[in-house]
Design a protein around this motif. Structure first.
Motif: not given
Length: 472
Positions: A38-50, A66-72, A88-95
């Motif tokens: 999920r991408v909502t506004g400024l926030v990326l939501e990821a599943a399966g990563v700890r 290219p990949p985007v760096n993001a901080e938890v 965030l241009h180019g990011l898709a669901s399931g990345a």
């Protein structure tokens, strides 16, 4: 001789193997990869990563982008919330979302770092070192001045252990800022933290440039956080100048940068100052502005669902401010210091702005710039009556304190009777204290005014203050 070398070589290998056995016995966490859901506004939501809060992850990178760096920045159950540091241009669901490892061996084993080792520290490691002097970098440590790659730097962690308050030396030594009004009536101590409180367009940046050029410091670190991009080059070329830049490091995170990058820029500038302080140097940290740092934290906190409190600022904003400010100050046992000036933008010239009010409580003094003085051509537009240096009594001699107190009394007396004087209702001789204030006022105005290319040393400022005399 050859036998002795063979024995020493064998002993080194024995120690190395012993360290490796100890390290191999430690539990090694599995590397977990997640997916972007999920991408909502400024926030990326990821599943399966700890990954712990503050860890850096790589998002995407499977296609042409290219990949985007993001901080938890938070989590909810098995979902991690991340804040990107780029577009965030180019990011898709399931990345793919992959925590970035840091190749570093725990120092307690006494073994050199090796590329196959992983550390539990997944926070940012950015360039530090003497190679930063004279350079302009962004919040990621990348050069912005087109002067080639950085030399003589090494990557170090952004987060350092806080210094025990009992291990810090108290502020006892005065610092020459080169500004007469500050040196004489608001004397600064080495290792002090002060705020420059002002609205827009009253001369904060110019005053900071004067202090950057004239303050007695080994290294100057300038953090331009959340300000207009146009101001970056103008501050460096027109205000800081070549002489100031030669001993300075400029970290720029302009207003169009993501909120996490703006916060990271402030932390990076502070970490650079800490690096030079730990080497025993005296550092001047100029940060413009603390308010933009708080606004960036507000954007992040609201985006991940933290409830707003005072004027839309969540509680975490008021927790982040002292965490940043307390990193400056004197070092351990008097080795090195960071004297910090933070600009605080009072929106609408409101002194009760929540960030300004919170900053006054955590800083060692505040210097208020007056719009009325600025509009009248008075520079620097320092409102001495509303300003205070809380360590002045510890760093200035008694004669200086007495002269400063007397000058403040004259200034307050004159300003209180200003309307009567302008209306012609003031009668000389009716109040001896007011008579003295009226006579000395032109000298006071001359003392408090100064050209932006004029330097006033601490000694000269004290002499000018003590020469104030109502007799003329």
């Amino acid at each position: 001789m050859a036998g002795q070398q063979q024995v020493e070589r064998t002993q080194r290998w024995d120690r190395f193997l012993k360290d490796m056995r100890l390290y191999a016995g430690l539990p090694q966490p599995l590397e977990m990869q997640g997916t972007l859901v999920r991408v909502t506004g400024l926030v990326l939501e990821a599943a399966g990563v700890r990954a712990p809060v503050g860890a850096v992850c790589s998002v995407g990178g499977g296609g042409s982008e290219p990949p985007v760096n993001a901080e938890v920045v938070g989590f909810n159950g098995d979902r991690a919330y991340l804040m990107p540091t780029g577009d965030l241009h180019g990011l898709a669901s399931g990345a793919r979302v992959v925590p970035l490892p840091v190749p570093q061996i725990p120092p307690r084993f006494g073994v050199e770092n090796h590329p196959w080792r992983r550390s539990e520290d997944r926070g940012l490691h950015l360039p530090m070192g003497d190679g930063l002097l004279g350079r302009v970098v962004d919040a990621q440590g990348q050069p912005m001045d087109r002067a080639g790659p950085l030399q003589h730097v090494q990557n170090e962690p952004m987060v350092r252990r806080p210094i025990n308050a009992m291990d810090r030396d108290p502020v006892r030594q005065p610092l020459d800022t080169g500004v007469r009004a500050i040196n004489s009536l608001l004397t600064v101590g080495r290792g002090q933290r002060l705020g420059l409180f002002a609205g827009t367009g009253v001369g904060k940046s110019v005053l900071m440039g004067m202090m950057a050029r004239y303050t007695e410091a080994d290294v100057i670190v300038v953090g331009l956080i959340g300000e207009r991009g146009r101001e970056v080059k103008e501050f460096i070329e027109d205000i800081l100048g070549e002489d100031g830049l030669a001993r300075a490091v400029v970290v720029a995170a302009p207003a169009d940068a993501p909120p996490l990058v703006r916060m990271q820029g402030a932390s990076y500038a502070t970490a650079i100052a800490e690096h030079f302080r730990d080497k025993g140097q005296h550092v001047l940290l100029l940060m413009d502005s603390l308010t933009r740092y708080a606004m960036a934290q507000r954007e992040i906190a609201l985006a991940i669902g933290e409830p707003p409190a005072t004027k839309g600022y969540p509680p975490s904003c008021f927790a982040k401010l002292p965490a940043l400010v307390e990193r400056s100050g004197n070092g351990l046992n008097g080795v090195g210091s960071i004297t910090a000036f933070y600009t605080v933008l009072t929106e609408g010239d409101d002194p009760q702005d929540p960030i300004a009010d919170a900053a006054r409580g955590i800083l060692d003094g505040h210097i208020v710039l007056s719009r009325e003085l600025a509009e009248g051509g008075h520079f620097p537009a320092i409102d001495v009556e509303k300003s205070i240096s809380r360590v002045m009594t510890s760093v200035a001699p008694r004669e200086h304190l007495d002269a400063a107190r007397r000058a403040r009394q004259w200034l307050a007396k004159f300003n209180k009777a200003r309307d009567l004087i302008q209306l012609g209702a003031y009668v000389p001789g009716s109040d001896p204290e007011l008579d003295a204030a009226v006579k000395v006022h032109p000298q006071l105005v001359s003392l408090l005014q100064q050209g932006m290319h004029e330097q006033a040393t601490l000694e000269a400022s004290c002499r000018a203050l003590q020469r104030l005399n109502p007799a003329g």
